[in-house]
Write an enzyme that holds these catalytic residues in place. Structure first.
Site, PDB file in Angstrom:
ATOM      1  N   ASN A   1       0.850  -1.156  -0.077  1.00 24.17           N
ATOM      2  CA  ASN A   1       0.030   0.199   0.246  1.00 24.17           C
ATOM      3  C   ASN A   1       0.734   1.223  -0.182  1.00 24.17           C
ATOM      4  O   ASN A   1       1.707   1.460   1.000  1.00 24.17           O
ATOM      5  CB  ASN A   1      -0.820  -0.195   1.083  1.00 24.17           C
ATOM      6  CG  ASN A   1      -1.873   0.973   1.227  1.00 24.17           C
ATOM      7  OD1 ASN A   1      -1.741   2.244   0.931  1.00 24.17           O
ATOM      8  ND2 ASN A   1      -2.959   0.731   1.613  1.00 24.17           N
TER       9      ASN A   1
ATOM     10  N   HIS B   1       0.847   6.127   1.756  1.00 23.84           N
ATOM     11  CA  HIS B   1       1.677   7.299   2.720  1.00 23.84           C
ATOM     12  C   HIS B   1       2.766   7.861   1.781  1.00 23.84           C
ATOM     13  O   HIS B   1       3.509   8.869   2.478  1.00 23.84           O
ATOM     14  CB  HIS B   1       1.802   6.671   3.976  1.00 23.84           C
ATOM     15  CG  HIS B   1       0.838   6.440   4.834  1.00 23.84           C
ATOM     16  ND1 HIS B   1      -0.277   7.443   4.895  1.00 23.84           N
ATOM     17  CD2 HIS B   1       0.138   5.221   4.995  1.00 23.84           C
ATOM     18  CE1 HIS B   1      -1.310   6.931   5.735  1.00 23.84           C
ATOM     19  NE2 HIS B   1      -1.279   5.771   5.385  1.00 23.84           N
TER      20      HIS B   1
ATOM     21  N   HIS C   1      -5.585   3.613  -1.673  1.00 24.32           N
ATOM     22  CA  HIS C   1      -6.957   4.071  -1.183  1.00 24.32           C
ATOM     23  C   HIS C   1      -7.288   5.441  -1.460  1.00 24.32           C
ATOM     24  O   HIS C   1      -6.580   6.598  -1.206  1.00 24.32           O
ATOM     25  CB  HIS C   1      -6.818   3.761   0.365  1.00 24.32           C
ATOM     26  CG  HIS C   1      -8.006   4.069   1.236  1.00 24.32           C
ATOM     27  ND1 HIS C   1      -8.191   4.032   2.375  1.00 24.32           N
ATOM     28  CD2 HIS C   1      -9.197   4.511   0.657  1.00 24.32           C
ATOM     29  CE1 HIS C   1      -9.596   4.455   2.747  1.00 24.32           C
ATOM     30  NE2 HIS C   1     -10.151   4.662   1.755  1.00 24.32           N
TER      31      HIS C   1
ATOM     32  N   ARG D   1      -9.389   8.050  -0.918  1.00 20.62           N
ATOM     33  CA  ARG D   1     -10.201   8.716   0.118  1.00 20.62           C
ATOM     34  C   ARG D   1     -10.995   9.842  -0.413  1.00 20.62           C
ATOM     35  O   ARG D   1     -10.986  10.453  -1.305  1.00 20.62           O
ATOM     36  CB  ARG D   1      -9.632   9.089   1.450  1.00 20.62           C
ATOM     37  CG  ARG D   1      -8.925   7.848   1.968  1.00 20.62           C
ATOM     38  CD  ARG D   1      -8.294   8.423   3.240  1.00 20.62           C
ATOM     39  NE  ARG D   1      -9.392   8.506   4.407  1.00 20.62           N
ATOM     40  CZ  ARG D   1      -9.668   7.521   5.410  1.00 20.62           C
ATOM     41  NH1 ARG D   1      -8.643   6.507   5.789  1.00 20.62           N
ATOM     42  NH2 ARG D   1     -10.586   7.899   6.180  1.00 20.62           N
TER      43      ARG D   1
ATOM     44  N   ARG E   1      -6.940  12.949   1.046  1.00 16.26           N
ATOM     45  CA  ARG E   1      -5.914  13.092   1.815  1.00 16.26           C
ATOM     46  C   ARG E   1      -4.555  12.770   1.336  1.00 16.26           C
ATOM     47  O   ARG E   1      -3.409  13.172   1.831  1.00 16.26           O
ATOM     48  CB  ARG E   1      -6.493  12.844   3.212  1.00 16.26           C
ATOM     49  CG  ARG E   1      -6.194  11.620   3.769  1.00 16.26           C
ATOM     50  CD  ARG E   1      -6.473  11.186   5.112  1.00 16.26           C
ATOM     51  NE  ARG E   1      -8.044  11.446   5.527  1.00 16.26           N
ATOM     52  CZ  ARG E   1      -8.463  11.270   6.644  1.00 16.26           C
ATOM     53  NH1 ARG E   1      -7.834  10.189   7.286  1.00 16.26           N
ATOM     54  NH2 ARG E   1      -9.652  11.450   6.799  1.00 16.26           N
TER      55      ARG E   1
ATOM     56  N   GLU F   1      -8.861   0.744  -3.256  1.00 16.91           N
ATOM     57  CA  GLU F   1      -9.505   0.658  -1.852  1.00 16.91           C
ATOM     58  C   GLU F   1     -10.407   1.884  -2.064  1.00 16.91           C
ATOM     59  O   GLU F   1      -9.850   3.001  -2.241  1.00 16.91           O
ATOM     60  CB  GLU F   1      -8.624   0.939  -0.909  1.00 16.91           C
ATOM     61  CG  GLU F   1      -8.150  -0.433  -0.134  1.00 16.91           C
ATOM     62  CD  GLU F   1      -7.521  -0.291   0.988  1.00 16.91           C
ATOM     63  OE1 GLU F   1      -7.434   0.844   1.832  1.00 16.91           O
ATOM     64  OE2 GLU F   1      -6.597  -0.942   1.397  1.00 16.91           O
TER      65      GLU F   1
ATOM     66  N   THR G   1      -8.246   3.643   8.579  1.00 20.85           N
ATOM     67  CA  THR G   1      -9.599   2.756   8.689  1.00 20.85           C
ATOM     68  C   THR G   1      -9.759   2.279   9.469  1.00 20.85           C
ATOM     69  O   THR G   1      -8.955   1.105  10.138  1.00 20.85           O
ATOM     70  CB  THR G   1      -9.558   1.964   7.453  1.00 20.85           C
ATOM     71  OG1 THR G   1      -9.042   2.446   6.230  1.00 20.85           O
ATOM     72  CG2 THR G   1     -10.661   1.138   6.888  1.00 20.85           C
TER      73      THR G   1
ATOM     74  N   GLU H   1     -11.078  -9.200   3.230  1.00 20.07           N
ATOM     75  CA  GLU H   1      -9.877  -8.715   3.764  1.00 20.07           C
ATOM     76  C   GLU H   1     -10.125  -8.585   5.367  1.00 20.07           C
ATOM     77  O   GLU H   1     -10.854  -7.726   5.767  1.00 20.07           O
ATOM     78  CB  GLU H   1      -9.325  -7.638   3.401  1.00 20.07           C
ATOM     79  CG  GLU H   1      -8.090  -7.098   4.010  1.00 20.07           C
ATOM     80  CD  GLU H   1      -7.150  -6.146   3.122  1.00 20.07           C
ATOM     81  OE1 GLU H   1      -7.291  -6.099   1.867  1.00 20.07           O
ATOM     82  OE2 GLU H   1      -6.382  -5.269   3.644  1.00 20.07           O
TER      83      GLU H   1
ATOM     84  N   HIS I   1      -3.609  -4.410   7.914  1.00 21.86           N
ATOM     85  CA  HIS I   1      -3.743  -3.152   8.702  1.00 21.86           C
ATOM     86  C   HIS I   1      -2.868  -3.503   9.980  1.00 21.86           C
ATOM     87  O   HIS I   1      -3.000  -4.516  10.802  1.00 21.86           O
ATOM     88  CB  HIS I   1      -5.008  -3.015   8.972  1.00 21.86           C
ATOM     89  CG  HIS I   1      -5.378  -1.350   9.539  1.00 21.86           C
ATOM     90  ND1 HIS I   1      -5.105  -0.649  10.520  1.00 21.86           N
ATOM     91  CD2 HIS I   1      -6.006  -0.449   8.690  1.00 21.86           C
ATOM     92  CE1 HIS I   1      -5.133   0.437  10.457  1.00 21.86           C
ATOM     93  NE2 HIS I   1      -5.765   0.610   9.211  1.00 21.86           N
TER      94      HIS I   1
HETATM   95  N1  PXP Z   1      -6.050  -3.020   3.958  1.00 18.29           N
HETATM   96  C1  PXP Z   1      -7.018  -1.971   4.003  1.00 18.29           C
HETATM   97  C2  PXP Z   1      -8.141  -2.504   3.691  1.00 18.29           C
HETATM   98  C3  PXP Z   1      -6.714  -0.554   4.429  1.00 18.29           C
HETATM   99  O1  PXP Z   1      -7.594   0.316   4.524  1.00 18.29           O
HETATM  100  C4  PXP Z   1      -5.511  -0.583   4.808  1.00 18.29           C
HETATM  101  C5  PXP Z   1      -5.083   0.669   5.409  1.00 18.29           C
HETATM  102  O2  PXP Z   1      -5.105   1.898   4.441  1.00 18.29           O
HETATM  103  C6  PXP Z   1      -4.350  -1.533   4.894  1.00 18.29           C
HETATM  104  C7  PXP Z   1      -4.656  -2.911   4.460  1.00 18.29           C
HETATM  105  C8  PXP Z   1      -2.828  -1.315   4.983  1.00 18.29           C
HETATM  106  O3  PXP Z   1      -2.746  -0.855   6.465  1.00 18.29           O
HETATM  107  P1  PXP Z   1      -1.409  -0.372   6.930  1.00 18.29           P
HETATM  108  O4  PXP Z   1      -0.982   1.079   6.267  1.00 18.29           O
HETATM  109  O5  PXP Z   1      -1.538  -0.098   8.518  1.00 18.29           O
HETATM  110  O6  PXP Z   1      -0.342  -1.434   6.602  1.00 18.29           O
END
Ligand code: PXP
Length: 252
Positions: free
Chosen positions: A12, A15, A48, A50, A54, A75, A106, A156, A199
């Site tokens: 992901n 960030h 993602h 949003r 952001r 996402e 999330t 998930e 997550h």
């Molecule tokens: N899976 C989903 C559905 C999420 O919303 C997120 C966070 O955006 C992640 C995985 C990844 O989480 P993390 O950034 O904490 O590794």
């Protein structure tokens, strides 16, 4: 016990966009991060979009769709705006998540059981467009059964509580939560769903999750982007891959 297959890693990159947006500049570029992740062994890229944009922005999705050769897992919240964007891009996978403007990330799973009729209608055109639709849910049996009922291909499972409990030193509670995740994965697989998790996963907590035999994919972002500051994104991902393989054990 030997595990059922190789566990995929979805990286992901949200960030990377958070850091870019902090200065309103064009860098660091999420597409460049995605390409580096691909080289480092990521099996897919997760982003993602949003509602408040952001981090990831519409242009990032366009650039990722055009620029990466591994699958994009898009996402988003289950809104009409996002449905139109999905149908325009037709990403490989769509993961529906709950979204509240004020939350930092999330925070909970999607309430599929409480929204069956709407979500069934919502995902129908996505499925018809060939997207693999995933529900980001807790390990609650009701949510898993509801996800199967609406025709989702994937669930998930939210690992946020497990990772928070471990980080706070509540090891017994974390073990209980891990057990609930195991049972959830088992139920989801029995119902014919592909099972993913994500997550809050880090080097320190990923191995017991990777060992859950029904899991096919982990999605990991925030920790990897942070770790990239210290060792570079490629090596950070390679180390996560190594820990996942270690947790998984011998693959059939
Ligand atoms: N899976 C989903 C559905 C999420 O919303 C997120 C966070 O955006 C992640 C995985 C990844 O989480 P993390 O950034 O904490 O590794």
């Amino acid at each position: 016990m030997a595990q059922t297959g190789r566990l995929r890693l979805g990286v992901n990159i949200d960030h990377v966009a958070t850091v870019r947006n902090a200065r309103g500049s064009a860098w660091p570029d999420p597409l460049r991060a995605a390409l580096l992740a691909e080289t480092a062994g990521a099996d897919g890229i997760t982003a993602h979009l949003r509602e408040d944009r952001r981090h990831i922005r519409d242009g990032d999705i366009e650039a990722l769709m055009a620029g990466i050769s591994i699958p994009l897992n898009f996402e988003c919240a289950a809104t009409a705006e996002m449905q139109a964007i999905i149908l325009r891009h037709k990403p490989h996978a769509v993961c529906l998540v709950p979204e509240k403007r004020e939350e930092r990330t999330t925070e909970g799973g999607l309430d599929v059981a409480g929204d069956i009729a709407r979500l069934t209608d919502y995902i129908a055109p996505l499925r018809a467009a060939g997207c693999r639709v995933s529900m980001f849910i807790s390990h609650d049996a009701r949510q898993i059964e509801a996800s199967a009922q609406i025709g989702a291909a994937v669930v998930e499972l939210h690992t946020g509580l497990y990772s928070d409990l471990l980080a706070e030193g509540h090891n017994e509670l974390a073990e209980r939560e891990l057990d609930a995740l195991r049972k959830g994965a088992e139920l989801a697989a029995r119902l014919g769903l592909e099972v993913h998790a994500g997550h809050g996963l880090t080097y320190d907590n990923v191995e017991p999750i990777a060992a859950i035999p029904e899991l096919a994919e982990l999605n990991i972002g925030h920790f990897l982007v942070g770790e990239a500051i210290f060792r570079g994104l490629g090596p950070a991902i390679e180390e996560m891959r190594r820990r996942m393989d270690q947790g998984r054990g011998p693959v059939l």
